[in-house]
Write an enzyme that holds these catalytic residues in place. Structure first.
Site, mmCIF file in Angstrom:
data_model
loop_
_atom_site.group_PDB
_atom_site.id
_atom_site.type_symbol
_atom_site.label_atom_id
_atom_site.label_comp_id
_atom_site.label_asym_id
_atom_site.label_seq_id
_atom_site.Cartn_x
_atom_site.Cartn_y
_atom_site.Cartn_z
ATOM 1 C CD GLU A 83 -2.561 1.221 2.688
ATOM 2 O OE1 GLU A 83 -3.653 1.790 2.727
ATOM 3 O OE2 GLU A 83 -2.033 0.662 3.681
ATOM 4 C CE LYS A 186 -7.136 1.162 4.063
ATOM 5 N NZ LYS A 186 -5.889 1.834 4.504
ATOM 6 C CB CYS A 219 -3.776 -1.277 5.217
ATOM 7 S SG CYS A 219 -2.740 -0.767 6.627
#
Length: 525
Positions: A83, A186, A219
């Protein structure tokens, strides 16, 4: 000279493969992840022109190119980058504008940026990544910034941002011929001013000829129901995890939770992290429920990237989210010999047979308990005041049981340990409901130090840690001194929510043993 040590857990050894197969998924494949020491923009709050932003990104793309070539030489069929690895962090919504590209939806359009560069304007980054995948004949996963139109409406409830467009933290996946095959936005942002959360959760997968289906997350997503658990519940056994993870001991170090999630969810996890000492970012790996190839830098190591390559098995989709049956594993440090252990989940009481550790049916909390903050949550603790014994501690509706035997330290160093329990909603830097049982080394010899960050320990311990949870989503981990993972000797889950983790013959001192239960259904209550 590199001072850090890569660690390998399990029987799956680094091997090379001549190239990709185009047949049906086989029994194993070669995966690679790269922990990237990225070249940062020194002034991320200052907007750059498009040419200036591309000159910055090019410095990181050159590193990606080098690592793609190295991975391909070792037979990698899929390569994952982290990321924020191309642009960095701490942008404002306006200052990231020069890095944005509009990424077409592969579900709506077939496009190979490498062979058709003129189809879409301002897609130089997509073109470079696509050509890397094509040049080195591998599936390539990278993370970048996506700009998508969002026409303003007169409705005051419109989800569109006030500037009329979306900006997303985005994973992109390229097939080995360079075609763009997946795009994931995300959902669970972590203090990311530059980006929007998509209006609806996206459950994105892609197919490969060598290993079947992979799912995408980024993440902070790994801690939440959407998209991560939904992917697992749909039978996806292989997850791609680019991350920029800031380590936080004693419960959420990068490799600690990566391995815990792989084991608890019974999936393969390909985790690629950033290397940035100032932000305490390191820790990447290739994990299956019964093996791991990982890297975690130590204090004082050279601040540099690390490529990991490993052959991993293709997991049966029917096993997603279910307990792992007993498997054999091994723990090996490059500087020591291998030691065999049994590992995996099992359902028989015989899994707990031992000459000195036995389960108990009744839980009565030990008399002397205290409260101390761990990971910003008020855990109830009880101290391990003897070299062996049995302890119980409760907090809210979770009770934890421990049976243990400590080894004697040759150095004579005294270390304090405590058993902690927490049931409640974590509210600092994110909101999520937990039930946790954790055995931790305290930072000092005072009870007030229990729950603080500790990286090293000398005390080895044989133990049985057990809790009864109100969720089936429990992630077990054992972290030894200097960020070494240990595979639990035995794990058991029962239908009534009892989870038992037993371990002995540790290779290093115990830092943390944890059963980390996520109560996803309580997150919004």
């Amino acid at each position: 000279m590199c001072l850090s040590v890569a660690l390998y857990v399990g029987f799956y050894v680094l091997t090379s493969a001549a190239g990709q197969t185009e047949s049906a998924p086989g029994s194993s494949y070669v995966a690679a992840v790269y922990e990237h020491h990225l070249v940062l923009n020194p002034e991320p709050r200052v907007p750059l022109s498009r040419p200036e932003a591309l000159r910055h990104v090019e410095k990181n793309l050159q590193i990606y190119e080098e690592q793609s070539e190295k991975a391909a030489r070792q037979g990698a069929q899929i390569l994952v980058f982290p990321e924020d690895g191309l642009h960095g962090f701490n942008f404002s919504r306006s200052s990231i504008s020069g890095y944005l590209e509009t990424i077409p939806d592969p579900q709506q359009e077939n496009w190979n940026p490498c062979t058709e560069p003129g189809r879409h304007n301002n897609t130089e980054i997509l073109q470079r990544l696509s050509c890397m995948a094509h040049r080195y004949n591998l599936y390539l996963v990278a993370n970048m910034a996506d700009l998508q139109p969002c026409p303003l409406t007169t409705s005051p409830s419109s989800p569109c941002p006030s500037d009329g467009h979306w900006q997303f933290n985005t994973n992109v996946v390229f097939r080995s011929d360079g075609q763009l095959v997946a795009r994931y936005h995300k959902l669970n942002l972590y203090f990311e001013e530059a980006f929007d959360s998509p209006p609806q959760p996206e459950i994105i997968t892609f197919e490969t000829p060598f290993a079947g289906t992979f799912g995408l997350l980024i993440c902070f997503d790994i801690l939440f129901q959407e998209p991560t658990v939904t992917l697992v519940e749909r039978g996806v056994r292989q997850l791609i995890f680019p991350t920029a993870w800031m380590n936080q001991l004693p419960l959420l170090d990068s490799i600690q939770f990566q391995k815990a999630f792989s084991l608890g969810a019974n999936v393969t996890l390909l985790a690629s992290n950033i290397r940035n000492d100032h932000l305490i970012m390191t820790g990447s790996g290739i994990y299956t429920p019964f093996s791991a190839t990982y890297h975690h830098a130590q204090r004082g190591d050279a601040e540099e990237g690390r490529l990991l390559v490993a052959r991993v098995p293709v997991l049966d989709p029917l096993g997603a989210g279910h307990s792992v049956m007993q498997e054999e594993g091994a723990v090996r440090n490059e500087s020591t010999s291998s030691a065999d252990t049994d590992s995996g989940y099992c359902h028989q009481e015989s899994c707990l047979d031992s000459t000195h550790l036995e389960t108990t049916s009744a839980v009565s909390p030990s008399s002397v308990t205290f409260t101390s903050s761990m990971m910003y949550d008020p855990f109830t603790f009880v101290l391990l005041n003897k070299t062996e014994g049995k302890l119980d501690v409760c907090h809210g509706d979770v009770c934890c049981h421990l049976q243990y035997r400590q080894s004697q330290q040759q150095s004579g160093t005294k270390e304090l340990y405590a058993l902690g329990a927490f049931a409640g909603t974590h509210t600092v830097n994110g909101r999520y409901a937990l039930q946790v049982c954790a055995l931790v080394r305290c930072a000092g010899l005072e009870s007030s130090s229990c729950g603080q960050q500790v990286e090293e320990a000398e005390t080895k311990m044989d133990f049985l840690l057990e809790g009864t949870f109100g969720t089936r989503h429990v992630y077990p981990s054992i972290l030894a001194s200097r960020h070494v993972l240990e595979q639990p000797g035995h794990l058991e889950k029962t239908a009534d929510g009892r989870v038992t983790m037993k371990h002995s013959n540790m290779t290093g001192g115990l830092v943390t043993a944890c059963l980390y239960g996520r109560m996803y259904h309580l997150d919004n209550k």
